[in-house]
Design an enzyme around this catalytic site. Structure first.
Site, PDB file in Angstrom:
ATOM      1  N   ASP A   1       0.830  -1.200   0.000  1.00 22.89           N
ATOM      2  CA  ASP A   1       0.000   0.000   0.000  1.00 22.89           C
ATOM      3  C   ASP A   1       0.870   1.259   0.000  1.00 22.89           C
ATOM      4  O   ASP A   1       1.870   1.326   0.724  1.00 22.89           O
ATOM      5  CB  ASP A   1      -0.888  -0.032   1.251  1.00 22.89           C
TER       6      ASP A   1
ATOM      7  N   GLU B   1       1.562  -0.115  -4.809  1.00 23.22           N
ATOM      8  CA  GLU B   1       0.611   0.956  -5.099  1.00 23.22           C
ATOM      9  C   GLU B   1       1.375   2.267  -5.062  1.00 23.22           C
ATOM     10  O   GLU B   1       1.994   2.605  -4.055  1.00 23.22           O
ATOM     11  CB  GLU B   1      -0.517   0.980  -4.056  1.00 23.22           C
TER      12      GLU B   1
END
EC number: 3.2.1.93
Length: 561
Positions: free
Chosen positions: A203, A254
């Site tokens: 993330d 990401e």
């Protein structure tokens, strides 16, 4: 160690599971790990290869699990560690791989490290986080803004220092300059690999390195001082060396507000960092003047330009793209770039074709394969997402009319993709026997997996065919990309070039007819054209077509022997 010439993940298709909304087996209204196990055969029917689970770690759930309280335990509502081990085992029995979502830019403020850190300025964990004194005038250390609104700094009154949180106030940023932090993170990654997982989705991983001067932003929110930061490539190379290089894994980062050049560096195998990256520029073409929370039609020419730049740029630099329209943070693509009314099925298929025939590893977000739509909630009480609720209150304070706020949230909220998967036409779409944690979209009786599996012309089987084409034809993985008619206001067409074959992919992005002519130079008459896939009736010939609304065709062009 990765020894094979083409790594397995280059031919794989990934299915993203948001466990909370996937399938509930206990009746408490929240999806769970056993619910995923129950649907593995369904996923096998779709023919995906990898399951990516959004965070399942113990969490206070202020940001739906992206605020991790304990990296080593499972969120109790999702199940137990034994359930997780069974999920991995059952997935592997079906040749499905499991990738976990990991958040190491920040932790929950309930994490034991942060609780220790805030207990004393002398705590050995204090330096696990980023603390700064106020400016001389008593104001916050910098003018950086949280991505969820307001300042990125929160005062700890006991010490008089502020901690950094680029996201929610309950999500404190870790100090990656501290070698101990990095060691703890790598040890924890090994723990999960030893459980049998096949990789990580990381993330907002390009935010972990902050400019240590912590300067004020002259304009904007300060992101230039922590996005693709000074030591990020060093940290990811170290992570690869200490962890990923020991396993035949898949890693995807990401990347927030990143660039092609950085993503080449992240994913070119020579650099030994990550395998592929998500970038989001193509999902900002409906942000007027960069403003997410405003309504505007999407800029189609910009969409084509961005996708094409990433295709050609990453190929030229030896990088690798993750291909996607949807995830748990984005509205449903058929409502966004398609037509979720009369042309829902057709436009959902067209959008699937447009992205899946590109170079990269495609991701399907749960329900996307059914053509699920935005739920169009009319009442603020239906929303759960912290970002959406913050914006609602901000708009109310500005005096915006309720109907305008409703329209914006219906189009933009992250909850659009978080409504439960619609399994059948029974109450709550078969997701739960109880009360779902967030309402099910009202169209579940028409749009559901049971109906899709019965209908050979459903969106589901179109996705299945796209996956089969990727497996059958190496050109989908390896071919170069060339956009055709880039200024056409309705049609997104491109060629994939192989040595003795081409793929011609033609997509009408609108609900009106559109003329298309393929230049002779791109496919000479003597080349043989075969339709691999269409979402409409078959047609003859390549020249002077009139594409029907949302029509999509994939041709395979082969040279005569």
């Amino acid at each position: 160690m990765k020894t094979e010439q083409t790594p397995w993940w280059k031919k794989a298709v990934v299915y993203q599971i948001y466990p909370k909304s996937f399938n509930d087996t206990t009746g408490n209204g929240v999806g769970d790990l056993n619910g995923i196990i129950e649907k593995l055969d369904y996923l096998k029917t779709l023919q995906v290869d990898v399951l990516w689970l959004t965070p399942i770690y113990d969490s206070p759930q202020h940001d739906n699990g992206y605020d991790i309280r304990d990296y080593y335990s499972i969120y109790p509502e999702y199940g137990t560690m034994e359930d997780f081990e069974r999920l991995v085992s059952e997935a592997h029995k079906r040749d499905l791989k499991v990738v976990m979502d990991l958040v190491v830019n920040h932790t929950s403020t309930e994490h034991k490290w942060f609780r220790e850190a805030i207990s004393s300025i002398d705590s050995p964990y204090r330096d696990f986080y980023i603390w700064k004194k106020p400016q001389e005038n008593g104001s916050v250390p910098t003018n950086w803004e949280s991505k969820f609104g307001g300042s990125a700094w929160e005062l700890d009154e006991a010490s008089g220092q502020y901690y950094l949180h680029l996201f929610d106030v309950t999500q404190a940023d870790l100090n990656w300059e501290n070698e101990e932090v990095r060691k703890h993170v790598y040890d924890m990654m090994h723990f999960w690999f030893e459980k049998g997982i096949d990789g990580f989705r990381l993330d907002v991983i390009n935010l972990i390195s902050k400019d240590q001067r912590f300067p004020n932003a002259e304009e904007g929110d300060g992101r230039s001082f922590y996005t693709d930061g000074p030591r990020v490539h060093e940290f990811l190379h170290e992570m690869n060396e200490k962890v990923f290089s020991h396993y035949d894994s898949m890693t995807v980062g990401e990347m927030s507000s990143t660039t092609v050049d950085h993503c080449i560096r992240y994913t070119n195998p020579d650099n030994k960092e990550l395998d592929m990256t998500f970038s989001f520029h193509h999902l900002k073409v409906d942000y007027p003047n960069g403003e997410k929370w405003a309504l505007a039609p999407f800029d189609f020419l910009k969409l084509k330009e961005i996708l094409s730049d990433w295709q050609t740029g990453m190929h030229a630099g030896g990088g690798w793209n993750a291909l996607f329209w949807c995830n748990h943070d984005q509205p449903r693509v058929v409502s966004r770039y398609g037509d979720d009314g009369a042309y829902r099925v057709k436009s959902a298929k067209m959008l699937a074709t447009a992205i899946h025939m590109m170079q990269g590893t495609p991701y399907i977000y749960q329900g996307e394969e059914l053509g699920m739509t935005n739920p169009k909630f009319t009442d603020i009480s239906s929303y759960r997402d912290v970002e959406s609720l913050n914006m609602y209150h901000a708009f109310k304070e500005k005096g915006m009319a309720d109907q305008d706020i409703t329209a914006i949230l219906q189009a933009k909220s992250r909850d659009n993709s978080r409504t439960p998967v619609q399994w059948d036409a029974t109450e709550n779409g078969g997701f739960t026997t109880g009360t779902p944690w967030i309402p099910v979209a009202g169209n579940y009786r028409e749009i559901n997996a049971e109906a899709a599996l019965r209908d050979q012309n459903s969106v589901f089987y179109h996705y299945q065919k796209l996956i089969q084409i990727r497996k059958m034809y190496d050109i989908v993985t390896e071919g170069t990309y060339e956009i055709i008619a880039k200024d056409d206001p309705n049609i997104f067409a491109y060629l994939r070039h192989g040595s003795n074959e081409k793929l011609l992919v033609i997509n009408n992005f609108y609900g009106t007819e559109a003329a298309f002519t393929l230049p002779d130079s791109l496919a000479p008459d003597e080349w043989k054209a075969e339709v691999l896939l269409t979402n409409d009736e078959a047609r003859e010939g390549l020249q002077n077509m009139t594409l029907r609304p949302y029509e999509s065709i994939v041709y395979r062009l082969t040279k005569p022997c």
